[in-house]
Design an enzyme around this catalytic site. Structure first.
Site, PDB file in Angstrom:
ATOM      1  N   ASP A  49       7.230   7.568  -4.343  1.00 46.49           N
ATOM      2  CA  ASP A  49       7.992   8.559  -5.115  1.00 46.49           C
ATOM      3  C   ASP A  49       7.456   8.640  -6.544  1.00 46.49           C
ATOM      4  OD1 ASP A  49       9.000   6.164  -6.036  1.00 46.49           O
ATOM      5  OD2 ASP A  49      11.116   6.658  -5.668  1.00 46.49           O
ATOM      6  N   SER A  50       6.451   7.788  -6.860  1.00 46.38           N
ATOM      7  CA  SER A  50       5.729   7.927  -8.129  1.00 46.38           C
ATOM      8  C   SER A  50       5.031   9.284  -8.191  1.00 46.38           C
ATOM      9  CB  SER A  50       4.693   6.808  -8.292  1.00 46.38           C
ATOM     10  OG  SER A  50       3.829   6.766  -7.181  1.00 46.38           O
ATOM     11  N   ASP A  88       7.850   6.777   1.000  1.00 44.29           N
ATOM     12  CA  ASP A  88       8.840   6.209   0.085  1.00 44.29           C
ATOM     13  C   ASP A  88      10.057   7.126   0.087  1.00 44.29           C
ATOM     14  OD1 ASP A  88       9.633   4.411  -1.802  1.00 44.29           O
ATOM     15  OD2 ASP A  88       8.308   5.130  -3.395  1.00 44.29           O
ATOM     16  N   LYS A 118       9.765   3.214   3.155  1.00 41.80           N
ATOM     17  CA  LYS A 118      10.071   2.172   2.166  1.00 41.80           C
ATOM     18  C   LYS A 118      11.354   2.563   1.450  1.00 41.80           C
ATOM     19  CE  LYS A 118       7.788   1.766  -1.946  1.00 41.80           C
ATOM     20  NZ  LYS A 118       8.869   1.938  -2.941  1.00 41.80           N
ATOM     21  N   GLU A 120      14.168   1.193  -1.658  1.00 47.11           N
ATOM     22  CA  GLU A 120      14.501   0.235  -2.716  1.00 47.11           C
ATOM     23  C   GLU A 120      15.864  -0.361  -2.362  1.00 47.11           C
ATOM     24  OE1 GLU A 120      14.047   1.883  -6.671  1.00 47.11           O
ATOM     25  OE2 GLU A 120      12.082   2.704  -6.175  1.00 47.11           O
ATOM     26  N   GLU A 187       8.002  -5.596  -6.822  1.00 48.33           N
ATOM     27  CA  GLU A 187       7.507  -4.942  -8.041  1.00 48.33           C
ATOM     28  C   GLU A 187       8.013  -5.684  -9.274  1.00 48.33           C
ATOM     29  OE1 GLU A 187       8.041  -0.689  -8.413  1.00 48.33           O
ATOM     30  OE2 GLU A 187       7.140  -0.694 -10.418  1.00 48.33           O
TER      31      GLU A 187
END
Ligand code: KIV
Length: 271
Positions: A49-50, A88, A118, A120, A187
């Site tokens: 998502d960066s 993500d 993925k 979080e 991270e």
């Protein structure tokens, strides 16, 4: 050159089996051009998502939309044939309920052909991981510095620097793994904590700013290429200055057009 000989796409179980055998290499991609170049060089590609920041120039990852994740992930899957592709899940697409998470993750898998997602996660979201894995969705759990929690954390801060924070991180890792996550992305995690988590599990840990103690490493490709200007995190070594290469090539083109030396051969298509 440390490329691996492979003639088909790496699967999630094969990725997991790499733990203890060889280090796992990953980079992000959201475009066809970058995905094609890195496909034979990495074990998995993360459509992070960066993308919201490096692809769209937005201030954080929070604005990434599900449709954008699907479009970019499909592009990466269609442009590659060797690397495992992990999508993500964007902010707001899985935190509301188990059902919402399943619906959106299933859509990402079905619409893009990617291998896994993925998320979080902290301890509170571990039950979401369990719900998804039980229904056929392979989940990589992202713990530590979680950019989607930037407003709760009050910035992008390394984690595990105090004994309490280290204990909390180990708890998040344990909860995610017990819930069925096939791997952990760590991270911004202190080395001692990253090592402890890595040694305590048979599932791979992938670090970003979390020390070489992890089973593998991931970086945002634009960061290592020198394409993110002064936004590059401190722990990223500059492997290339592609911004300068682009600047030089484009300046040469502009100068040729302006001073009339633009080559004659560029006049017409195929003529
Ligand atoms: O979005 C992203 O690129 C990430 C990084 C941690 C690799 O999640």
């Amino acid at each position: 050159m440390s490329t691996h000989i492979r003639n088909r796409r790496l699967t999630v179980p094969q990725l997991v089996a790499m733990k203890g055998q060889q280090k796992i290499v990953s980079l992000t991609a959201y475009s066809s051009a970058i995905a094609k170049v890195i496909d034979p060089l990495v074990d998995f590609i993360l459509v992070g998502d960066s993308t919201a920041m490096v692809g769209y120039g937005r201030p954080s990852t929070l604005s990434m939309r599900l449709e954008e994740t699907i479009a970019h992930t499909r592009t990466v899957v269609d442009s590659t044939r060797l690397a495992c592709v992990i999508a993500d899940m964007p902010f707001g697409s899985y935190q509301q309920s188990h059902e919402q998470a399943f619906r959106n993750c299933a859509q990402v898998l079905a619409d893009t052909g990617c291998d896994a997602v993925k998320l979080e996660v902290n301890q509170a979201l571990a039950s979401t991981v369990e719900f998804l894995v039980a229904r056929g969705i392979p989940v990589m759990a992202h713990i530590g510095l979680m950019p989607q929690f930037v407003n709760v954390m009050g910035g992008y801060k390394a984690q595990g620097l105090t004994p309490e924070s280290g204990v909390a991180l180990c708890r998040d890792a344990r909860a995610s793994l017990q819930a069925g996550a096939f791997g952990l992305l760590l991270e911004g995690v202190a080395e001692s904590v990253a090592r402890k988590i890595t040694q305590a599990t048979d599932k791979p840990t992938i670090g970003i700013g979390a020390s070489p103690a992890c089973d593998g490493q991931v970086l945002v490709t634009e960061d290592l290429l020198g394409l993110t200007g002064d936004q590059v995190p401190r722990f990223v070594k500059p492997y290339a200055d592609v911004a300068e290469v682009i600047r030089e090539a484009c300046t040469r083109f502009a100068n040729e057009v302006r001073d009339g030396t633009f080559p004659e051969t560029h006049h017409c298509y195929g003529v």
